[in-house]
Design a protein around this motif. Structure first.
Motif, mmCIF file in Angstrom:
data_model
loop_
_atom_site.group_PDB
_atom_site.id
_atom_site.type_symbol
_atom_site.label_atom_id
_atom_site.label_comp_id
_atom_site.label_asym_id
_atom_site.label_seq_id
_atom_site.Cartn_x
_atom_site.Cartn_y
_atom_site.Cartn_z
ATOM 1 N N SER A 64 -7.019 4.839 3.521
ATOM 2 C CA SER A 64 -6.853 6.545 3.678
ATOM 3 C C SER A 64 -5.633 6.072 3.913
ATOM 4 O O SER A 64 -4.461 7.273 2.795
ATOM 5 N N GLU A 65 -4.950 4.831 4.333
ATOM 6 C CA GLU A 65 -2.999 5.089 3.842
ATOM 7 C C GLU A 65 -3.032 4.266 2.789
ATOM 8 O O GLU A 65 -1.536 3.460 3.084
ATOM 9 N N SER A 66 -3.416 2.898 2.353
ATOM 10 C CA SER A 66 -3.385 1.748 0.945
ATOM 11 C C SER A 66 -3.354 2.607 -0.804
ATOM 12 O O SER A 66 -4.094 3.734 -0.922
ATOM 13 N N ILE A 67 -2.186 2.183 -1.260
ATOM 14 C CA ILE A 67 -2.208 3.025 -2.647
ATOM 15 C C ILE A 67 -2.050 1.020 -3.464
ATOM 16 O O ILE A 67 -1.691 -0.373 -2.477
ATOM 17 N N ASP A 68 -3.076 1.082 -4.208
ATOM 18 C CA ASP A 68 -3.916 -0.401 -4.167
ATOM 19 C C ASP A 68 -4.767 0.000 -5.887
ATOM 20 O O ASP A 68 -4.438 0.978 -6.451
ATOM 21 N N SER A 69 -5.539 -0.929 -5.932
ATOM 22 C CA SER A 69 -6.295 -0.415 -7.414
ATOM 23 C C SER A 69 -6.992 0.774 -7.439
ATOM 24 O O SER A 69 -7.584 1.275 -8.742
ATOM 25 N N ARG A 70 -7.306 0.889 -6.899
ATOM 26 C CA ARG A 70 -7.913 2.572 -6.852
ATOM 27 C C ARG A 70 -7.043 3.195 -7.649
ATOM 28 O O ARG A 70 -7.097 4.119 -8.625
#
Length: 166
Positions: A122-128
């Protein structure tokens, strides 16, 4: 003043500096992790040792926590710390959404790329958000936490990352 002694000390300092530079570029370096995207495995402010030999040998495994150059930052020196959840040719199911709808999608990780996600989704900016990451941007694999002392020790690559279809 003995110039021979001065030149000898300067030579020792230059040699030591070169040794540290080569070590931190090709063997291991120390990184301060910033942010909550990898909680609870890596907490905000943890200081970790990142080994670089496996990266030079292109040994990237699912479940490994890595440090890489960021794709979504304007700062070219900005680093991210994420977990590899898929390697080239793995099938990735993920959810997408826009303002009105949410749908499920899936795609293959291209050759020469990995799919990264933070443990704290919920707190990650990643490959999604930004897609797969080129392997060339990986700086190294997190292997040991040196700070805080209460959590000092090896950082295991657990297989929290689900096995993906090939």
């Amino acid at each position: 003043m003995n110039w021979r002694r001065v030149f000898k000390r300067v030579g020792v300092l230059i040699s030591a500096g070169c040794t540290v530079r080569v070590f931190s570029s090709y063997i291991a370096s120390i990184v301060v992790c910033d942010g909550v995207s990898m909680n609870p495995a890596i907490m905000d402010g943890d200081i970790v040792i990142v080994e670089k030999i496996s990266t030079l040998l292109y040994k990237h495994e699912r479940g490994s926590i890595i440090v890489a150059n960021s794709l979504h930052s304007n700062d070219p020196h900005s680093l991210i710390c994420k977990r590899i959840v898929a390697t080239p040719h793995d099938l990735i199911p993920f959810e997408r959404e826009n303002r009105k709808t949410r749908w499920k999608d899936r795609k293959y990780v291209p050759k020469g790329h990995v799919w990264l996600e933070g443990d704290n989704k919920s707190e990650s900016i990643d490959s999604r958000k930004y897609g797969s990451l080129p392997i060339g941007l990986i700086q190294g694999r997190v292997v040991f936490r040196v700070w805080p002392l209460s959590r000092i020790g090896c950082v295991a690559s657990n297989m929290k990352a689900k096995h993906r279809e090939r």
